[in-house]
Every structure is written in structure tokens, then in C-alpha cells.
Write an enzyme that holds these catalytic residues in place. Structure first.
Site, PDB file in Angstrom:
ATOM      1  N   HIS A 152       0.795  -1.086  -0.061  1.00  0.00           N
ATOM      2  CA  HIS A 152      -0.163  -0.056  -0.145  1.00  0.00           C
ATOM      3  C   HIS A 152       0.836   1.327  -0.008  1.00  0.00           C
ATOM      4  O   HIS A 152       1.984   1.201   0.202  1.00  0.00           O
ATOM      5  CB  HIS A 152      -0.943   0.112   1.103  1.00  0.00           C
ATOM      6  CG  HIS A 152      -2.061  -0.802   1.012  1.00  0.00           C
ATOM      7  ND1 HIS A 152      -2.076  -2.065   1.616  1.00  0.00           N
ATOM      8  CD2 HIS A 152      -3.334  -0.530   0.630  1.00  0.00           C
ATOM      9  CE1 HIS A 152      -3.710  -2.627   1.025  1.00  0.00           C
ATOM     10  NE2 HIS A 152      -4.049  -1.774   0.651  1.00  0.00           N
ATOM     11  N   LYS A 156      -0.386   4.937   4.544  1.00  0.00           N
ATOM     12  CA  LYS A 156      -1.428   3.982   5.245  1.00  0.00           C
ATOM     13  C   LYS A 156      -0.995   3.692   6.682  1.00  0.00           C
ATOM     14  O   LYS A 156       0.138   3.450   6.961  1.00  0.00           O
ATOM     15  CB  LYS A 156      -1.495   2.534   4.395  1.00  0.00           C
ATOM     16  CG  LYS A 156      -2.274   1.698   4.937  1.00  0.00           C
ATOM     17  CD  LYS A 156      -2.867   0.667   4.155  1.00  0.00           C
ATOM     18  CE  LYS A 156      -3.887  -0.281   4.905  1.00  0.00           C
ATOM     19  NZ  LYS A 156      -5.095   0.139   5.021  1.00  0.00           N
TER      20      LYS A 156
HETATM   21  P1  NAD Z   1      -7.640  10.112   4.485  1.00  0.00           P
HETATM   22  O1  NAD Z   1      -6.579  10.093   5.728  1.00  0.00           O
HETATM   23  O2  NAD Z   1      -7.428  10.749   3.282  1.00  0.00           O
HETATM   24  O3  NAD Z   1      -9.010  10.453   5.224  1.00  0.00           O
HETATM   25  C1  NAD Z   1      -9.289  10.302   6.345  1.00  0.00           C
HETATM   26  C2  NAD Z   1     -10.570  11.280   6.719  1.00  0.00           C
HETATM   27  O4  NAD Z   1     -11.228  11.045   7.895  1.00  0.00           O
HETATM   28  C3  NAD Z   1      -9.928  12.744   6.652  1.00  0.00           C
HETATM   29  O5  NAD Z   1     -10.699  13.695   6.125  1.00  0.00           O
HETATM   30  C4  NAD Z   1      -9.711  13.175   8.028  1.00  0.00           C
HETATM   31  O6  NAD Z   1      -9.980  14.454   8.627  1.00  0.00           O
HETATM   32  C5  NAD Z   1     -10.647  12.252   8.750  1.00  0.00           C
HETATM   33  N1  NAD Z   1     -10.435  11.972  10.223  1.00  0.00           N
HETATM   34  C6  NAD Z   1     -11.061  12.237  11.123  1.00  0.00           C
HETATM   35  N2  NAD Z   1     -10.584  11.860  12.280  1.00  0.00           N
HETATM   36  C7  NAD Z   1      -9.392  11.331  12.067  1.00  0.00           C
HETATM   37  C8  NAD Z   1      -8.298  10.846  12.833  1.00  0.00           C
HETATM   38  N3  NAD Z   1      -8.369  10.882  14.209  1.00  0.00           N
HETATM   39  N4  NAD Z   1      -7.172  10.387  12.171  1.00  0.00           N
HETATM   40  C9  NAD Z   1      -7.199  10.310  10.824  1.00  0.00           C
HETATM   41  N5  NAD Z   1      -8.101  11.070   9.982  1.00  0.00           N
HETATM   42  C10 NAD Z   1      -9.204  11.599  10.574  1.00  0.00           C
HETATM   43  O7  NAD Z   1      -7.652   8.283   4.438  1.00  0.00           O
HETATM   44  P2  NAD Z   1      -8.417   7.736   3.289  1.00  0.00           P
HETATM   45  O8  NAD Z   1      -7.317   7.200   2.241  1.00  0.00           O
HETATM   46  O9  NAD Z   1      -9.844   8.369   2.914  1.00  0.00           O
HETATM   47  O10 NAD Z   1      -8.812   6.167   4.007  1.00  0.00           O
HETATM   48  C11 NAD Z   1      -9.696   6.261   5.161  1.00  0.00           C
HETATM   49  C12 NAD Z   1      -9.948   4.936   5.530  1.00  0.00           C
HETATM   50  O11 NAD Z   1     -10.682   4.169   4.550  1.00  0.00           O
HETATM   51  C13 NAD Z   1      -8.735   4.088   6.186  1.00  0.00           C
HETATM   52  O12 NAD Z   1      -9.193   3.674   7.256  1.00  0.00           O
HETATM   53  C14 NAD Z   1      -8.599   3.223   5.008  1.00  0.00           C
HETATM   54  O13 NAD Z   1      -7.931   2.221   5.455  1.00  0.00           O
HETATM   55  C15 NAD Z   1      -9.853   2.818   4.566  1.00  0.00           C
HETATM   56  N6  NAD Z   1     -10.085   2.475   3.122  1.00  0.00           N
HETATM   57  C16 NAD Z   1     -10.820   1.473   2.906  1.00  0.00           C
HETATM   58  C17 NAD Z   1     -11.131   0.989   1.875  1.00  0.00           C
HETATM   59  C18 NAD Z   1     -12.041  -0.121   1.474  1.00  0.00           C
HETATM   60  O14 NAD Z   1     -12.398  -0.479   0.308  1.00  0.00           O
HETATM   61  N7  NAD Z   1     -12.873  -0.713   2.713  1.00  0.00           N
HETATM   62  C19 NAD Z   1     -10.539   1.606   0.722  1.00  0.00           C
HETATM   63  C20 NAD Z   1      -9.674   2.686   0.718  1.00  0.00           C
HETATM   64  C21 NAD Z   1      -9.529   3.101   2.138  1.00  0.00           C
END
Ligand code: NAD
Length: 263
Positions: A152, A156
């Protein structure tokens, strides 16, 4: 035409939150009613009509048919707590990974009142890979050592990935094992000879890789590798929207992508 699904997005300012918002805005099956993030200010998709913090999210949760969450475990916990307080009828589609017992408990409680779908990975291909992994582990048996390698992007935060763990659970189920009893996260030093039932996990991090997963079945005379590579994160957003369309209006309960895809 059936009425569109009123959609709220949590983690709305994040990478996945923006993708979901933009894909939904282009899809007549959805109506984006707003987003939730830790700050209600800053850069968001132009397609988002409203951005609120969890403490202000009550009205949004009441207005939405489905909430899609891609945030972080501690953030999801605050959303679920608010959801329970509001007695909201809004179904939940949860993509956040790295969840612990507090979030799992809140998800279980929510699923008694609304439909809740959790997926470590919303890709159709990965969900097929999970099913194939279980069948392969059962067919190949104990003579084939199972090692799971995932790659990844460098940002991540959790490892192994939620998808790698889902693949591990499927492999363990195929072999009638309890994953927690046989799980081995990486190796260093002198771990000794590999026990036959061990399921190994290895996490590579770097660049902007959207997500690669390979399940290795390593026998004495042959090796089988089942691989999935995600080319673009939009894949997960599209899958989450498919799940949201499917869960809208369903009876309360806990669902997975297997239900959506009929696998
Ligand atoms: P990202 O960091 O770009 O976005 C996370 C969002 O959540 C941000 O807007 C942030 O402000 C908010 N947030 C609020 N509180 C937070 C905290 N305490 N720590 C971090 N962020 C916080 O992340 P992303 O790439 O959009 O991924 C978000 C989640 O989705 C992760 O857990 C990732 O592993 C998961 N994900 C899952 C899939 C799936 O298919 N299930 C695919 C991609 C990502």
C-alpha cells in the site's frame, strides 16, 4: 424512477470521502445531503452541499438514508456514538479499517436498529479473491504453506491491511483454523522453523500504491499465487456506492459485500 438515496459521507475531506462524494454526485441514484469531518472547514469536494463535525451531525444523520464512512477508527467511534444518541434510521456502510473492540461493539449495537455493512475492501475482484482463497485453502490442504503479502501507499497507518486480514480469515476458515491462533505478522531474528499451520502476513509500504494483495500457497513441488491489484481508489468508492444502493431500506442486520454481490 425509484427515489434517489439520500447519502451522507463521513471522512468527507479525506481521499476516499471525496471520491465517494464525486461519484455519487454524478449518479442519479444518489442525492448527496452532506459530509462529516473533524473540522467543518477547509478543502472539500465542490459536490458537497454541507460539512459538519460529529457533534453537529444529528440533523444530517436524520436526513440521510445511508452514511458511508471512510475515516479513522476513533472518528468512526464518535460518529457511531452520535448515531446511537440520535436513534437515527440511517443505514451505515463502513469502509474504515483497523477497527478495534470499541468500534465493533458500537457497530453490533447499531445493526440491531439499522442495516450495517462493513467491508475491509469494496472491490468486486477482492471479494471474489476472498471466496477463492477459502476454496483454495480447503482444496490444497495442510501441505501448502499460506503467506499473504500486501502493498500500500506510504500514508497507510494500519498493517496488515484489513483486506489482508480478511484474506487470512478466509484461508484459515478453508483450513478449519482460528486465524488468531496461527497468525504470524512478519519474521525477524530467529523465529525457528515454520509451523505447518502458520499463516504469515507481510506489509510493504511505499509511493502511491492503491492496494495489491497476493495469497501464496507454497507446496513442496509447486506454488500457487492468487493476486489482485487495484489500479485506482475510485474502485473502492464505486463498490461503496453499490453497497449503499443495496442497503438502503433493508431490514436491520449486519451485512457484507458477499450479500451485495451474491457470492
Ligand atoms: P484520509 O486520511 O485521506 O481521510 C480520512 C478522513 O477522516 C480525513 O478527512 C480526516 O480529516 C478524517 N479523520 C477524522 N479523524 C481522524 C483521525 N483521528 N485520524 C485520521 N483521520 C481522521 O484516508 P483515506 O485514504 O480516505 O482512508 C480512510 C479509511 O478508509 C482508512 O481506514 C482506510 O484504510 C480505509 N479504506 C478502506 C477501503 C475499503 O475498500 N474498505 C478503501 C480505501 C481506504
Amino acid at each position: 424512477m425509484a427515489e434517489s438515496v439520500a447519502l451522507a459521507v463521513s471522512g468527507a475531506r479525506g481521499r476516499m470521502g471525496r471520491i465517494v462524494t464525486e461519484l455519487a454526485a454524478e449518479d442519479p441514484a444518489f442525492r448527496v445531503v452532506g459530509g462529516i469531518d473533524r473540522d467543518a472547514e477547509g478543502d472539500v469536494s465542490a459536490a458537497l452541499p454541507l460539512l459538519v463535525t460529529p457533534s453537529e451531525a444529528g440533523d444530517l444523520l436524520k436526513a440521510a438514508d445511508v452514511l458511508i464512512d471512510f475515516s479513522a477508527p476513533e472518528f468512526l467511534e464518535s460518529i457511531l456514538t452520535r448515531h446511537a444518541e440520535m436513534e437515527a434510521g440511517c443505514a451505515l456502510v463502513v469502509g474504515t479499517t483497523g477497527l478495534g473492540p470499541p468500534e465493533e461493539r458500537l457497530i453490533e449495537a447499531a445493526s440491531e436498529k439499522v442495516g450495517v455493512l462493513t467491508a475491509a475492501n469494496f472491490s468486486v475482484g477482492v471479494n471474489l479473491l476472498i471466496a477463492l482463497t477459502q476454496r483454495s485453502a480447503a482444496a490444497l490442504g495442510a501441505g501448502y504453506d499460506i503467506e499473504i503479502v500486501e502493498v500500500h501507499h506510504r500514508r497507510k497507518e494500519d498493517a496488515p491491511s484489513g483486506t489482508a486480514l480478511a484474506l487470512g480469515r478466509a484461508a484459515a476458515a478453508g483450513r478449519k483454523l482460528d486465524l488468531e491462533a496461527v497468525r504470524k505478522d512478519g519474521r525477524s531474528g530467529r523465529p525457528g522453523a515454520r509451523p505447518a499451520d502458520e499463516i504469515g502476513f507481510h506489509a510493504l509500504r511505499g509511493g502511491d500504491v492503491a492496494g495489491d494483495h497476493c495469497v501464496h500457497f507454497i507446496g513442496e513441488l509447486e506454488r500457487i499465487e492468487l493476486t489482485h491489484r487495484a489500479s485506482d481508489r475510485a474502485l473502492f468508492g464505486a463498490g461503496a456506492l453499490r453497497a449503499a444502493a443495496w442497503i438502503a431500506g433493508r431490514v436491520p442486520g449486519r451485512y457484507s459485500m458477499r450479500d451485495v454481490l451474491g457470492l
